[in-house]
Design an enzyme around this catalytic site. Structure first.
Site, PDB file in Angstrom:
ATOM      1  N   ARG A   1       1.930  -4.222  12.573  1.00 32.87           N
ATOM      2  CA  ARG A   1       1.237  -4.642  13.780  1.00 32.87           C
ATOM      3  C   ARG A   1       2.001  -5.793  14.412  1.00 32.87           C
ATOM      4  O   ARG A   1       2.466  -6.707  13.721  1.00 32.87           O
ATOM      5  CB  ARG A   1      -0.208  -5.074  13.471  1.00 32.87           C
ATOM      6  CG  ARG A   1      -1.145  -3.923  13.126  1.00 32.87           C
ATOM      7  CD  ARG A   1      -1.463  -3.082  14.351  1.00 32.87           C
ATOM      8  NE  ARG A   1      -2.407  -2.032  14.058  1.00 32.87           N
ATOM      9  CZ  ARG A   1      -2.073  -0.800  13.683  1.00 32.87           C
ATOM     10  NH1 ARG A   1      -0.792  -0.474  13.558  1.00 32.87           N
ATOM     11  NH2 ARG A   1      -2.996   0.102  13.441  1.00 32.87           N
TER      12      ARG A   1
ATOM     13  N   GLU B   1       1.287  -5.033  23.474  1.00 36.35           N
ATOM     14  CA  GLU B   1       1.937  -3.745  23.687  1.00 36.35           C
ATOM     15  C   GLU B   1       1.420  -3.136  24.991  1.00 36.35           C
ATOM     16  O   GLU B   1       0.214  -3.117  25.209  1.00 36.35           O
ATOM     17  CB  GLU B   1       1.646  -2.786  22.522  1.00 36.35           C
ATOM     18  CG  GLU B   1       2.356  -3.172  21.249  1.00 36.35           C
ATOM     19  CD  GLU B   1       2.196  -2.131  20.146  1.00 36.35           C
ATOM     20  OE1 GLU B   1       1.608  -1.059  20.403  1.00 36.35           O
ATOM     21  OE2 GLU B   1       2.665  -2.386  19.030  1.00 36.35           O
TER      22      GLU B   1
ATOM     23  N   ILE C   1       2.494   2.842   2.383  1.00 38.85           N
ATOM     24  CA  ILE C   1       3.768   2.778   3.100  1.00 38.85           C
ATOM     25  C   ILE C   1       4.743   1.863   2.372  1.00 38.85           C
ATOM     26  O   ILE C   1       5.924   2.192   2.213  1.00 38.85           O
ATOM     27  CB  ILE C   1       3.553   2.325   4.555  1.00 38.85           C
ATOM     28  CG1 ILE C   1       2.688   3.353   5.305  1.00 38.85           C
ATOM     29  CG2 ILE C   1       4.896   2.147   5.266  1.00 38.85           C
ATOM     30  CD1 ILE C   1       2.278   2.919   6.694  1.00 38.85           C
TER      31      ILE C   1
ATOM     32  N   GLY D   1       0.834  -1.196   0.000  1.00 39.87           N
ATOM     33  CA  GLY D   1       0.000   0.000   0.000  1.00 39.87           C
ATOM     34  C   GLY D   1       0.865   1.240   0.000  1.00 39.87           C
ATOM     35  O   GLY D   1       1.999   1.238  -0.493  1.00 39.87           O
TER      36      GLY D   1
ATOM     37  N   HIS E   1       6.518   1.746  19.419  1.00 33.29           N
ATOM     38  CA  HIS E   1       5.420   2.119  18.511  1.00 33.29           C
ATOM     39  C   HIS E   1       5.462   3.616  18.192  1.00 33.29           C
ATOM     40  O   HIS E   1       4.511   4.363  18.445  1.00 33.29           O
ATOM     41  CB  HIS E   1       4.065   1.740  19.111  1.00 33.29           C
ATOM     42  CG  HIS E   1       3.001   1.550  18.064  1.00 33.29           C
ATOM     43  ND1 HIS E   1       1.996   0.633  18.179  1.00 33.29           N
ATOM     44  CD2 HIS E   1       2.798   2.165  16.867  1.00 33.29           C
ATOM     45  CE1 HIS E   1       1.205   0.693  17.110  1.00 33.29           C
ATOM     46  NE2 HIS E   1       1.678   1.629  16.299  1.00 33.29           N
TER      47      HIS E   1
END
Length: 329
Positions: A238, A267, A157, A155, A286
């Site tokens: 993720r 996380e 990124i 996509g 993150h």
């Protein structure tokens, strides 16, 4: 007419004046997310919710929020929100797409370079007083220039990563659910390959696919077994896309050479996680979108969505636009 009531689940890197002009705003001031019990209590009283990925917005919470008109998330992803439950109640859900592409791509590249050239290890080595002289075999790492880069997910990124990789004269492989058009492939200098081939041929593998049922633990023991012993894995997507136990085994056994991750499962990563004992792993908290300009823009987009929802207007960045079709129908 009484003002709308809004709960914001964390301090934001922007002013709230625009929102405060039309609503009574309460902000959770803690560093950690508000407990779920707090969210349940707050949602009974509010018209609008501005939340983060770390907030669990499930069916129970949505159904309890009988006055809730809009949910606005300061993130691109929204897997923490039960969107079908919101849609069933005709509550629009907002997010902040497109804003963090370059910031996340920049961090991905920083992690790739740091892992390849062992920057974090070198810093620890120096601070520990171990640097005594120039040594021919000290902290050797692989070349980035002219290496093979594998991009999983292509996509915005993933494509931004490919543009950066061109400057390093890399061979760029990608795999994605849908192959992009030949003109884009040619302009970016990329090759579409099967997932297994990408793993086998890449010196660096970087993950940019959304988390879904199909991508949960996409990287596990079988995938690491296919990768080169010299390969380095990068994950800024993720945490749950990578099986943490399998990653530990792959890194500790030398099945792959290294990894650099900005996301973990769960996380934050538990302080007793064996991953934290590894020298060939870089972990950041993150911070993929953590440039000042990007986070401020994300916050303002989330506020735009929230204000529109409170006013009964269409959200500028809506996850479930079908709620408007239901209303109009």
């Amino acid at each position: 007419m009484p003002q709308a009531r809004v709960f914001v689940t964390r301090r934001l890197p922007t002013e709230l004046q625009r929102l405060q002009e039309i609503a009574n705003v309460e902000v959770w001031m803690g560093r950690e997310p508000p407990p779920y019990e707090v969210l349940l209590a707050k949602v009974r009283e509010i018209d609008g919710l501005l939340c983060l990925l770390t907030d669990k917005i499930d069916r129970q919470l949505i159904e309890i929020g009988t006055s809730l008109k809009v949910i606005s998330q300061m993130a691109v992803g929204y897997d923490n929100i039960d969107v079908p439950a919101a849609t069933a109640r005709q509550i629009p859900v907002g997010h902040t797409p497109g804003v963090l592409t370059d910031a996340t791509a920049d961090l991905t590249w920083a992690l790739l370079m740091a892992a390849a050239r062992r920057v974090v290890e070198g810093d620890r080595f120096t601070r520990a007083g171990e640097w005594r002289t120039w040594e021919p075999d000290l902290l050797l790492g692989p070349n980035v220039t002219s290496a093979t880069l594998g991009i999983v997910g292509f996509g915005r990124i993933g494509q931004a990563i490919a543009r950066r990789a061109k400057g390093f004269n890399m061979r760029i492989l990608y795999t994605s659910r849908h192959r992009c058009d030949p003109e884009l492939e040619q302009s970016l200098g990329v090759e579409f390959v099967k997932f297994e081939s990408l793993l086998q041929e890449s010196d660096f593998v970087t993950i940019h696919t959304p988390l879904s049922d199909d991508t949960y633990h996409l990287f596990g023991e079988p995938q690491f077994a296919l990768m080169k012993p010299s390969a380095i894995l990068i994950n800024t997507a993720r945490g749950a896309i990578v099986d943490s136990d399998a990653l530990y085994q792959a890194l500790s056994s030398g099945e792959i050479a290294g990894a650099a991750i900005d996301v973990t499962e769960p996380e934050p990563i538990p302080i007793d996680s064996p991953l934290l004992t590894l020298d060939n792993l870089i972990i950041t908290p993150h911070i993929g979108s953590a440039s000042r300009q990007t986070r401020e823009k994300m916050a303002n987009m989330a506020i735009d969505n929230l204000i529109a929802g409170l006013k009964g207007e269409r959200l500028p960045y809506c996850v479930n636009p079908e709620v408007y079709d239901v209303v109009s129908g």
